[in-house]
Scaffold this active site. Structure first.
Site, short mmCIF file in Angstrom:
data_model
loop_
_atom_site.label_atom_id
_atom_site.label_comp_id
_atom_site.label_asym_id
_atom_site.label_seq_id
_atom_site.Cartn_x
_atom_site.Cartn_y
_atom_site.Cartn_z
N HIS A 61 0.80 -1.16 0.00
CA HIS A 61 -0.01 -0.01 -0.05
C HIS A 61 0.76 1.35 0.04
O HIS A 61 1.20 1.90 1.00
CB HIS A 61 -0.66 0.14 1.28
CG HIS A 61 -2.03 0.97 1.21
ND1 HIS A 61 -3.12 0.63 1.93
CD2 HIS A 61 -2.16 2.24 0.66
CE1 HIS A 61 -3.99 1.84 1.62
NE2 HIS A 61 -3.44 2.53 1.07
N HIS A 63 1.55 4.99 -1.93
CA HIS A 63 0.98 6.30 -2.78
C HIS A 63 2.35 7.12 -3.55
O HIS A 63 3.01 7.80 -2.46
CB HIS A 63 0.04 7.37 -2.08
CG HIS A 63 -1.02 6.54 -1.77
ND1 HIS A 63 -2.23 6.78 -2.60
CD2 HIS A 63 -1.59 6.34 -0.74
CE1 HIS A 63 -3.22 6.06 -1.72
NE2 HIS A 63 -2.79 5.61 -0.76
N ARG A 65 2.50 8.87 -5.95
CA ARG A 65 2.04 10.27 -6.57
C ARG A 65 2.59 10.66 -7.91
O ARG A 65 2.24 11.46 -8.53
CB ARG A 65 2.81 11.34 -5.81
CG ARG A 65 2.64 11.19 -4.30
CD ARG A 65 0.82 11.34 -3.80
NE ARG A 65 0.55 11.49 -2.48
CZ ARG A 65 -0.55 11.18 -1.93
NH1 ARG A 65 -1.38 10.49 -2.74
NH2 ARG A 65 -0.71 11.37 -0.40
N ASN A 95 -4.64 6.23 -7.31
CA ASN A 95 -5.16 7.60 -7.21
C ASN A 95 -4.24 8.86 -7.56
O ASN A 95 -3.95 9.70 -6.81
CB ASN A 95 -5.94 7.92 -5.84
CG ASN A 95 -4.94 7.70 -4.79
OD1 ASN A 95 -3.74 7.22 -4.73
ND2 ASN A 95 -5.09 8.28 -3.65
N ASP A 307 0.85 2.59 3.89
CA ASP A 307 -0.03 3.60 3.36
C ASP A 307 0.75 4.88 3.17
O ASP A 307 0.26 5.91 3.50
CB ASP A 307 -1.35 3.68 4.10
CG ASP A 307 -2.29 4.49 3.58
OD1 ASP A 307 -2.19 4.94 2.40
OD2 ASP A 307 -3.70 4.73 4.18
ZN LIG Z 1 -7.24 4.52 1.93
ZN LIG Z 2 -4.03 4.65 0.86
#
Ligand SMILES: [Zn+2]
Ligand SMILES: [Zn+2]
Length: 431
Positions: A61, A63, A65, A95, A307
């Protein structure tokens, strides 16, 4: 032909049941042998006496970017940050901008990762177009282009009908679906855990119930559809209870992760309006931490993640309500796990390593996270006696927004090896 000998370290390879002093011999990027006093001659030798040698950590997990917010992080800076934390493989969240809801973005991520040659990066695709929770992405196309899972992380697919169809589609394609669980109608404008501290601070709270209900919903749909479901960043006693019950019922298609900050820190970190402690799910109260630790001990929790969510400084310098959600974590996850779980003897180091190596590999279905003969030589070497204080200025990540700034942790990566090549050597990235 290149060879490497990691000599005399304490080798922990949970998948193969190894937990003792041994040498690891690497030939041409693969594990060639693990055993005591190996006699092989190597081009390069690392003296690992007094250190702990494990499979490279796998983080489900992250990010990164990129594409779109290269001011926050890039695959390059994120990979360097991972290497400094002993992480050799990471799953990239979709995302980004553009959102990874199509083949082109997934292929871009795979190419960037290959060209960089630092760590192994596994892309995910979005469940719904634009992560809007309405129209399903072409999940089959995402799977065929190399996505290891689909997820709308950052958002929860709110509509039960959409989520059910997504699970049916994912099951048909044989791809994992990862869920960020949040019942938006209950979270509303909550910026931290709803409880005593949020009341004291006068901040709108996000109730544990918001997560509990979404976790139950996801599990019920997974049981109905038979889809493979992975529940992300579980942080509540209710979520843990729901997962434990599901596993007891025999729901073998359901796995769960906990982000390391959620068993380490409580909502007290938000006191003084500390925006580095603002994240989703929010840091919760001690009763939730106790429930998570019980879930870690009894196997309800399968894996630990970061995360990792880097932000630029201005986004965290705002008033608490307006600041961005998220903490970085790649450079601290091993130390947080060691400090908050192994040091207080909640679990053994071998159990902790299992949740950061072979378990995450099993969840996304990759042949990594172990030191079997012939496996990719992705190896991390840690000093578990090293105490250090987290200083964001020393991070390789562009994101300095750590919830652990100023905290004293134990355990640090000393070397990180990817495909038999030493990529991190005592504080220096070797690119
Ligand atoms: Zn989340
Ligand atoms: Zn996340």
């Amino acid at each position: 032909m290149s060879t490497l000998l990691v000599a005399g370290g304490h080798v922990i390879d949970p998948k193969n049941g190894i937990d003792g002093v041994a040498d690891v011999f690497v030939r041409d990027g693969k594990i060639a042998a693990v055993g005591k006093n190996l006699k092989e001659k190597a081009d390069k030798k690392i003296d690992a006496k007094g250190l702990t040698v494990t499979p490279g950590l796998i983080d489900l997990h992250v990010h990164f970017r990129e594409p779109g917010r290269e001011d926050k992080e890039t695959f390059e800076t994120g990979s360097r940050s991972a290497l400094a934390g002993g992480i050799t493989a990471a799953v990239a969240m979709p995302n980004t901008s553009p959102i990874a809801d199509n083949q082109t973005v997934v292929e871009f991520i795979l190419k960037r990762s290959r060209d960089l040659g630092l760590i192994n990066i596994y892309p995910t695709g979005a469940i719904t177009k634009g992560q809007e929770g309405a129209m399903l992405s072409e999940i089959n196309e995402l799977k065929n282009s190399g996505a290891v899972a689909v997820t709308d992380d950052g958002h929860d697919v709110q509509k039960e009908g959409v989520l059910k169809r997504a699970m049916e589609y994912a099951k048909t394609c044989g791809i994992l679906l990862m869920s960020h669980c949040e019942t938006k109608d209950l979270t509303e404008d909550g910026v931290m855990h709803e409880g005593w501290i949020s009341t004291q601070l006068g901040l709108p709270g996000s109730p544990a119930l918001s997560e509990d209900m979404a976790v139950y919903k996801n599990i019920l749909l997974a049981e109905k559809t038979g889809a493979r479901l992975h529940l992300m960043h579980n942080s509540t006693a209710g979520a843990i209870r729901a997962i434990r019950e599901a596993k007891k019922r025999g729901a073998k298609n359901v796995t769960a992760e906990v982000s390391v900050q959620h068993f380490a820190l409580t909502d007290k970190e938000c006191m003084g309006y500390n925006t580095n402690a603002k994240m989703y799910p929010p840091l919760r109260s001690q009763e939730h931490i106790d429930a998570i630790i019980a879930g870690i001990k009894d196997g309800t929790v399968d894996a630990f993640t970061t995360d990792h969510a880097p932000h630029i400084e201005p986004e965290k310098l705002k008033a608490f309500q307006d600041a961005a959600f998220g903490t970085v974590g790649l450079e601290t996850s091993f130390a947080v796990m060691y400090t908050y779980l192994v040091k207080p003897k909640h679990i053994s180091l071998k159990q902790g390593i299992e949740k950061m190596t072979s378990a995450p590999a099993r969840i996304i279905g990759i042949n990594k996270g172990h030191l079997s003969k012939g496996a990719d030589a992705d190896i991390a070497i840690f000093d578990t006696a090293k105490d250090w204080v987290v200083d964001e200025k020393k991070f390789f990540s562009k994101g300095k927004n750590s919830a652990f700034i100023g905290k004293k942790l134990r355990g640090k990566a000393v070397y990180t090896i990817v495909g038999g090549e030493v990529k991190y050597d005592r504080g220096t990235i070797i690119a």
